[in-house]
Design a protein around this motif. Sequence first.
Motif, short mmCIF file in Angstrom:
data_model
loop_
_atom_site.label_atom_id
_atom_site.label_comp_id
_atom_site.label_asym_id
_atom_site.label_seq_id
_atom_site.Cartn_x
_atom_site.Cartn_y
_atom_site.Cartn_z
N ASP A 186 -40.33 -15.11 6.27
CA ASP A 186 -39.09 -14.71 6.22
C ASP A 186 -38.42 -16.38 6.70
O ASP A 186 -37.77 -16.84 6.19
CB ASP A 186 -38.32 -13.75 7.03
CG ASP A 186 -38.74 -12.26 6.10
OD1 ASP A 186 -39.12 -12.56 5.21
OD2 ASP A 186 -38.30 -11.92 6.39
N LYS A 187 -39.13 -16.82 7.86
CA LYS A 187 -38.97 -17.79 8.97
C LYS A 187 -38.82 -19.22 7.99
O LYS A 187 -38.15 -20.49 8.50
CB LYS A 187 -39.29 -17.66 9.72
CG LYS A 187 -41.08 -18.67 10.23
CD LYS A 187 -41.67 -18.94 11.23
CE LYS A 187 -43.10 -19.21 11.06
NZ LYS A 187 -43.95 -19.79 12.15
N ASN A 188 -39.93 -19.37 6.84
CA ASN A 188 -39.63 -20.33 6.18
C ASN A 188 -39.26 -20.82 4.81
O ASN A 188 -39.07 -21.25 3.53
CB ASN A 188 -40.71 -20.44 5.31
CG ASN A 188 -42.56 -21.20 7.15
OD1 ASN A 188 -41.94 -21.54 7.46
ND2 ASN A 188 -43.51 -20.59 6.43
N ILE A 189 -37.81 -19.56 4.64
CA ILE A 189 -36.84 -18.83 4.06
C ILE A 189 -35.24 -19.85 3.91
O ILE A 189 -35.10 -18.87 4.92
CB ILE A 189 -37.32 -18.31 2.57
CG1 ILE A 189 -38.54 -17.84 2.47
CG2 ILE A 189 -35.77 -18.11 1.50
CD1 ILE A 189 -38.76 -16.24 2.11
N THR A 190 -35.21 -20.63 3.67
CA THR A 190 -33.91 -21.08 3.91
C THR A 190 -32.41 -21.27 2.39
O THR A 190 -33.45 -21.50 1.68
CB THR A 190 -33.42 -22.33 4.42
OG1 THR A 190 -33.90 -22.47 5.24
CG2 THR A 190 -31.67 -22.35 4.55
N ILE A 191 -31.31 -19.86 2.34
CA ILE A 191 -30.62 -20.04 1.17
C ILE A 191 -29.41 -20.19 1.40
O ILE A 191 -28.72 -20.01 2.69
CB ILE A 191 -31.11 -18.44 0.88
CG1 ILE A 191 -32.09 -18.22 0.65
CG2 ILE A 191 -30.09 -17.66 0.20
CD1 ILE A 191 -32.31 -16.28 0.87
N SER A 192 -28.87 -21.06 0.80
CA SER A 192 -27.26 -21.41 1.05
C SER A 192 -26.41 -20.18 0.79
O SER A 192 -26.63 -19.27 0.10
CB SER A 192 -27.05 -22.41 -0.42
OG SER A 192 -25.93 -22.31 -0.35
N PRO A 193 -25.24 -20.35 1.11
CA PRO A 193 -24.32 -19.00 1.50
C PRO A 193 -23.56 -19.22 0.25
O PRO A 193 -23.04 -18.39 0.38
CB PRO A 193 -23.65 -19.57 3.27
CG PRO A 193 -23.63 -20.21 3.23
CD PRO A 193 -24.89 -21.28 2.63
#
Length: 220
Positions: A186-193
């Motif tokens: 999870d810490k390696n995943i970034t999702i645009s809002p």
Amino acid sequence: MIVKFWFSPSHINIAFHAGNNTQEKILENRKNSLEMGYTLKNLAYLNQIHGSSIIRANKGGLLGDGDGILIDKKGIVGMIMVADCNPILLFNRKRQVLIMLHAGRVGIERGIVLEGLRVFKEQYQSCIENIFVYVGPSIRVCCYEVGEEVFRDESLLKGKVIKGNKIYLDLLAVLKEQFQQEGVQDKNITISPHCTCCSLEFFSYRRDKHCGRFGLFATL
């Protein structure tokens, strides 16, 4: 070396097949979307077909039919075009390899994300903990009303949301489930809002139908 990625200005159309711009204008828009030091000769792109094929870019230009671009050397800029679908970047900093994905409902159903992770593991012997993920602006559950027939394939069931007498699809929930099953942290995943359909800042096929495409660009 690290990956560099950016988006074209959200209302500048970079797609030949969409919108009402001339070919000359599209080429100008693509050129203006590139960072300093890169030209259209560096730009690698696809004829996107909502499938699961990933093509390695050895140089700039049209790579063929597919929905994923693999880049493992400097000097090439990949471009993924979207207007509601998920623009996804997978990056292995240790192996210095990036994969860009055009991942809409059909592509996700056909396994485009799982194929990207498989390529990393099998062709580059990548440890899953070294893979970083970015998911860009896309249509979100708030705006993605669908019919029951969408869930004939069980791969999308995680994203089924019922509100009153309407059914919505949460593709982010499906993506998160796939990443979790494959061991991406999870810490390696970034999702645009940002929801492309909600925000007038972005092209949205669901909202406008005959619209252009904005793009995700990335390079090593």
